[in-house]
Design an enzyme around this catalytic site. Structure first.
Site, PDB file in Angstrom:
ATOM      1  N   GLY A  97       0.817  -1.209   0.000  1.00 14.54           N
ATOM      2  CA  GLY A  97       0.000   0.000   0.000  1.00 14.54           C
ATOM      3  C   GLY A  97       0.851   1.259   0.000  1.00 14.54           C
ATOM      4  O   GLY A  97       2.083   1.206   0.047  1.00 14.54           O
TER       5      GLY A  97
ATOM      6  N   ASP B  44      -2.378 -13.395   5.288  1.00 15.96           N
ATOM      7  CA  ASP B  44      -3.801 -13.064   5.320  1.00 15.96           C
ATOM      8  C   ASP B  44      -4.160 -12.695   6.760  1.00 15.96           C
ATOM      9  O   ASP B  44      -4.384 -13.577   7.589  1.00 15.96           O
ATOM     10  CB  ASP B  44      -4.631 -14.248   4.832  1.00 15.96           C
ATOM     11  CG  ASP B  44      -6.128 -13.977   4.870  1.00 15.96           C
ATOM     12  OD1 ASP B  44      -6.545 -12.846   5.248  1.00 15.96           O
ATOM     13  OD2 ASP B  44      -6.893 -14.898   4.542  1.00 15.96           O
TER      14      ASP B  44
ATOM     15  N   THR C  63      -9.043   0.331   2.194  1.00 16.28           N
ATOM     16  CA  THR C  63      -9.021   1.796   2.168  1.00 16.28           C
ATOM     17  C   THR C  63      -9.931   2.420   1.118  1.00 16.28           C
ATOM     18  O   THR C  63      -9.929   3.645   0.967  1.00 16.28           O
ATOM     19  CB  THR C  63      -7.585   2.310   1.930  1.00 16.28           C
ATOM     20  OG1 THR C  63      -7.107   1.777   0.685  1.00 16.28           O
ATOM     21  CG2 THR C  63      -6.666   1.892   3.066  1.00 16.28           C
TER      22      THR C  63
ATOM     23  N   TYR D 247     -16.635   2.867   6.224  1.00 16.52           N
ATOM     24  CA  TYR D 247     -15.176   2.754   6.320  1.00 16.52           C
ATOM     25  C   TYR D 247     -14.710   3.278   7.670  1.00 16.52           C
ATOM     26  O   TYR D 247     -13.944   2.612   8.373  1.00 16.52           O
ATOM     27  CB  TYR D 247     -14.515   3.545   5.180  1.00 16.52           C
ATOM     28  CG  TYR D 247     -13.051   3.813   5.409  1.00 16.52           C
ATOM     29  CD1 TYR D 247     -12.110   2.807   5.223  1.00 16.52           C
ATOM     30  CD2 TYR D 247     -12.602   5.063   5.815  1.00 16.52           C
ATOM     31  CE1 TYR D 247     -10.762   3.042   5.444  1.00 16.52           C
ATOM     32  CE2 TYR D 247     -11.264   5.305   6.033  1.00 16.52           C
ATOM     33  CZ  TYR D 247     -10.345   4.298   5.842  1.00 16.52           C
ATOM     34  OH  TYR D 247      -9.013   4.539   6.065  1.00 16.52           O
TER      35      TYR D 247
ATOM     36  N   LYS E 102     -12.780   1.374  10.886  1.00 19.65           N
ATOM     37  CA  LYS E 102     -11.490   1.804  11.422  1.00 19.65           C
ATOM     38  C   LYS E 102     -11.606   2.080  12.920  1.00 19.65           C
ATOM     39  O   LYS E 102     -10.683   1.780  13.682  1.00 19.65           O
ATOM     40  CB  LYS E 102     -10.972   3.035  10.668  1.00 19.65           C
ATOM     41  CG  LYS E 102     -10.616   2.759   9.211  1.00 19.65           C
ATOM     42  CD  LYS E 102      -9.547   1.688   9.040  1.00 19.65           C
ATOM     43  CE  LYS E 102      -8.182   2.225   9.388  1.00 19.65           C
ATOM     44  NZ  LYS E 102      -7.106   1.251   9.190  1.00 19.65           N
TER      45      LYS E 102
END
Length: 181
Positions: A10, A37, A63, A125, A129
């Protein structure tokens, strides 16, 4: 010292790889979903048992903010279950966990904010988080939390773009763009 970094492919992971190359006294191990994973507790535990890291930076995350509204199961699995699994594996191996979160857990109505600010997530999202933060905080392991605001940058051989590069590319092509202000 062995430092495990999840999410190595990322934006943040790629930047950390660039920085890590300057610290030869540390053994950095970067993983992506193909290597580890994080949604599989047995795989996390086995990986930690073999590697025995002293420190783990969890830069892995789902994301795609807009897609999380429709891909709720996947967003939850990666962000929440993944963070919980890493916390369990880190605890078992006496490893310090630095969990990367986001300012999206706040509603953006005021600032600046500090650690005592009450979260108010406005998207799925952001909810995942925040739940991930709670999963890490509920553990009895040694942990730290960092909430990013906007991750961007350029490193050699980038596998992903970011908002700054997207804006640059579109403006160079003469395209009109719409962004939040």
């Amino acid at each position: 010292m062995v430092i495990l970094v999840t999410g190595g492919n990322g934006q943040l992971g790629q930047s950390l790889q660039y920085i890590a190359s300057k610290y030869e006294d540390f053994q950095f191990v970067f993983t992506d979903a193909a290597d580890l994973d994080i949604t599989n507790l047995e795989e996390c535990t086995s990986f930690f048992d073999k590697l025995n890291p002293q420190f783990c930076i969890n830069a892995a995350a789902y994301t795609a903010v807009d897609k999380a509204e429709t891909e709720v199961a996947l967003a939850h699995k990666i962000n929440c279950t993944g963070a919980e699994n890493l916390a369990k594996a880190a605890l078992k191996n006496n490893c310090v966990l630095l969990h990367i979160s986001t300012d999206f857990i706040f509603d953006g109505t005021h600032g600046p904010l500090d650690e005592t600010e009450k979260p108010n997530p406005l998207s799925y999202y952001a909810e995942t988080k925040l739940e991930a933060e709670k999963n890490v905080q509920a553990s009895s392991l040694h942990w730290a939390m960092a909430r990013t605001v906007l991750v961007y940058g350029i490193v050699d051989n980038m596998s992903r773009s970011n908002i700054v590069l997207w804006v640059k590319q579109n403006l160079e092509q003469g395209k009109t763009i719409n962004v939040v202000d």
